[in-house]
Write a protein that holds these residues in place. Structure first.
Motif, PDB file in Angstrom:
ATOM      1  N   ASP A 180       9.691 -12.484   3.146  1.00 54.76           N
ATOM      2  CA  ASP A 180       9.029 -12.593   4.626  1.00 54.76           C
ATOM      3  C   ASP A 180       7.724 -11.793   4.641  1.00 54.76           C
ATOM      4  O   ASP A 180       7.553 -10.710   4.549  1.00 54.76           O
ATOM      5  CB  ASP A 180      10.012 -12.116   5.540  1.00 54.76           C
ATOM      6  N   PRO A 181       6.595 -12.674   4.839  1.00 58.26           N
ATOM      7  CA  PRO A 181       5.220 -11.890   4.804  1.00 58.26           C
ATOM      8  C   PRO A 181       4.983 -11.015   5.968  1.00 58.26           C
ATOM      9  O   PRO A 181       4.453  -9.989   5.921  1.00 58.26           O
ATOM     10  CB  PRO A 181       4.410 -13.147   4.917  1.00 58.26           C
ATOM     11  N   GLY A 182       5.782 -11.192   6.896  1.00 55.04           N
ATOM     12  CA  GLY A 182       5.706 -10.226   7.968  1.00 55.04           C
ATOM     13  C   GLY A 182       6.267  -8.939   7.956  1.00 55.04           C
ATOM     14  O   GLY A 182       6.018  -7.981   8.591  1.00 55.04           O
ATOM     15  N   ARG A 183       7.296  -8.976   6.859  1.00 54.89           N
ATOM     16  CA  ARG A 183       7.759  -7.623   6.539  1.00 54.89           C
ATOM     17  C   ARG A 183       7.232  -7.114   5.336  1.00 54.89           C
ATOM     18  O   ARG A 183       8.012  -6.161   4.774  1.00 54.89           O
ATOM     19  CB  ARG A 183       9.468  -7.985   6.625  1.00 54.89           C
ATOM     20  N   PHE A 184       6.511  -7.856   4.317  1.00 58.27           N
ATOM     21  CA  PHE A 184       6.058  -7.305   2.974  1.00 58.27           C
ATOM     22  C   PHE A 184       5.517  -5.970   3.275  1.00 58.27           C
ATOM     23  O   PHE A 184       6.108  -5.000   2.364  1.00 58.27           O
ATOM     24  CB  PHE A 184       5.151  -8.590   2.721  1.00 58.27           C
ATOM     25  N   ALA A 185       4.517  -5.769   3.970  1.00 57.67           N
ATOM     26  CA  ALA A 185       3.674  -4.666   3.920  1.00 57.67           C
ATOM     27  C   ALA A 185       4.537  -3.341   4.374  1.00 57.67           C
ATOM     28  O   ALA A 185       4.504  -2.485   3.979  1.00 57.67           O
ATOM     29  CB  ALA A 185       2.475  -4.692   4.890  1.00 57.67           C
ATOM     30  N   ALA A 186       5.412  -3.766   5.439  1.00 59.45           N
ATOM     31  CA  ALA A 186       6.297  -2.609   5.964  1.00 59.45           C
ATOM     32  C   ALA A 186       7.159  -2.145   4.909  1.00 59.45           C
ATOM     33  O   ALA A 186       7.722  -0.943   4.934  1.00 59.45           O
ATOM     34  CB  ALA A 186       7.170  -3.299   7.246  1.00 59.45           C
ATOM     35  N   PHE A 187       7.908  -3.091   4.128  1.00 59.07           N
ATOM     36  CA  PHE A 187       8.893  -2.532   3.099  1.00 59.07           C
ATOM     37  C   PHE A 187       8.204  -2.082   2.190  1.00 59.07           C
ATOM     38  O   PHE A 187       8.545  -0.982   1.433  1.00 59.07           O
ATOM     39  CB  PHE A 187       9.502  -4.161   2.586  1.00 59.07           C
ATOM     40  N   LEU A 188       6.731  -2.410   1.716  1.00 61.83           N
ATOM     41  CA  LEU A 188       6.174  -1.541   0.656  1.00 61.83           C
ATOM     42  C   LEU A 188       5.932  -0.062   1.144  1.00 61.83           C
ATOM     43  O   LEU A 188       5.906   0.739   0.337  1.00 61.83           O
ATOM     44  CB  LEU A 188       4.891  -2.408   0.261  1.00 61.83           C
ATOM     45  N   SER A 189       5.475   0.042   2.558  1.00 59.59           N
ATOM     46  CA  SER A 189       5.051   1.166   3.062  1.00 59.59           C
ATOM     47  C   SER A 189       6.525   2.075   3.039  1.00 59.59           C
ATOM     48  O   SER A 189       6.315   3.300   2.717  1.00 59.59           O
ATOM     49  CB  SER A 189       4.623   0.825   4.559  1.00 59.59           C
TER      50      SER A 189
END
Length: 347
Positions: A68-77
């Motif tokens: 999910d692109p919307g959660r991609f950055a949040a997960f990597l963070s």
């Protein structure tokens, strides 16, 4: 396991057994936590599956499954935060015999619930029987009113994480002193607000501020009338927190009023980095203030309070009685510059 490898991304197939074991541990901890407070369970399990991967490989795996692109950055963070937390926790627990709650909070303060659950699973090499009982008060709504205790090097990392979840985070969320209060106390807005608020929180976490403050109702009527404005301003606060912050503000104002003779040009002549000019001048003023106020409560007024090392107090630089520019420069060279090299200029 070999059949399972056929269905996994190549980067995950070599560590499938470890990932599944971590998932089992995550599931065990998830059962102990009410569903409404679990956050995103999928994030916990994905952290477990990707435990052996670095950020680059994790990114490759997520891209291959159209995460999910919307959660991609949040997960990597969250992944980066988990890696940093493990490194910091290992270093903290291995470098000091006593871990102050404020030092533990400094490491985990930004950790979401998903990261905390994964960390519990990560550190579960065995299943100590005490952990189940330690979970029994978890998520109790009254824990913010309790006094915290320090961890030691023999304390299981899981217990430190539970302390953060169960005690320290609720205390931080319950802090009542704000920047508006500091302004009302007479301190002009500026970067020192964050430092003073952090010191107040550290004092609360480490038990230097009582959990339950006494009411102002014990004061006589004349005192109440005289201090009517102050009573109205802090009636909604933990009075002990408010008083601690007020003392810090009074000290800060006193320091700012101390006269020093050195200038930026004098520090530049010593070869000091201009980025440190403001910090050194503040340290000099603070040292002169301590000399002028020798009976001040050192616990409250410590200008070197830095709990990242696991200690509640750092040794203060000695007071400075210099009255001339030359004496101030001697103090800087003899005391402040060595302390800078020893990372004691955390003001």
């Amino acid at each position: 396991m070999h059949d399972l490898d056929l269905y996994l991304h190549p980067l995950l197939s070599g560590c499938a057994q470890q990932g599944l074991l971590l998932c089992q541990r995550v599931a065990k901890w998830m059962k102990q936590i009410p569903e409404r407070t679990q956050g995103q369970p999928a994030t916990c399990y994905l952290l477990a599956l990707c435990a052996s991967l670095d950020i680059q490989d994790t990114t490759t795996v997520l891209e291959s499954v159209s995460y999910d692109p919307g959660r991609f950055a949040a997960f990597l963070s969250t992944k980066r935060l988990v890696l940093a937390s493990i490194q910091s926790l290992d270093q903290l627990l291995g470098s000091t015999t006593q871990v102050m709650p404020s030092a533990l909070y400094a490491i985990l303060r930004d950790a979401p619930t998903e990261a905390c659950i994964y960390l519990l699973a990560h550190y579960e090499h065995t299943s100590p029987p005490t952990l189940t009982s330690a979970l029994s008060p978890l998520w109790c709504t009254t824990t913010a009113a309790t006094n915290t205790s320090s961890c030691t090097t023999t304390t299981p990392p899981q217990d430190c994480i539970l302390q953060f979840m169960n005690e320290l985070r609720p205390i931080a969320l319950g802090m009542t002193v704000t920047g508006s209060d500091l302004k009302q106390m007479g301190l002009p807005p500026g970067p020192r607000y964050l430092k003073l608020l952090q010191r107040t929180l550290d004092a609360r976490l480490d038990g230097r501020i009582p959990a339950v403050a006494h009411s102002n109702n014990d004061h006589d009527d004349n005192t109440n009338k005289t201090n009517n404005t102050n009573t109205n301003s802090n009636s909604k606060h933990n009075n002990a927190e408010w008083e601690y912050a007020r003392q810090l503000v009074a000290r800060e104002i006193g320091i700012k009023q101390m006269v020093i003779h050195i200038t930026g040009n004098d520090l530049r002549a010593l070869g000091i980095d201009p980025k440190l000019f403001g910090r050194i001048m503040h340290k000099l003023r603070a040292a002169k203030w301590r000399s002028a106020n020798p009976h001040t409560n050192n616990t409250t007024m410590n200008d070197n309070n830095n709990n990242n090392s696991g200690q509640s107090e750092q040794k203060k630089a000695p007071g400075c009685v210099a009255t001339t520019k030359g004496e101030e420069l001697q103090y800087i060279q003899a005391v402040l510059l060595p302390s800078l090299n020893a990372f004691c200029l955390s003001i």
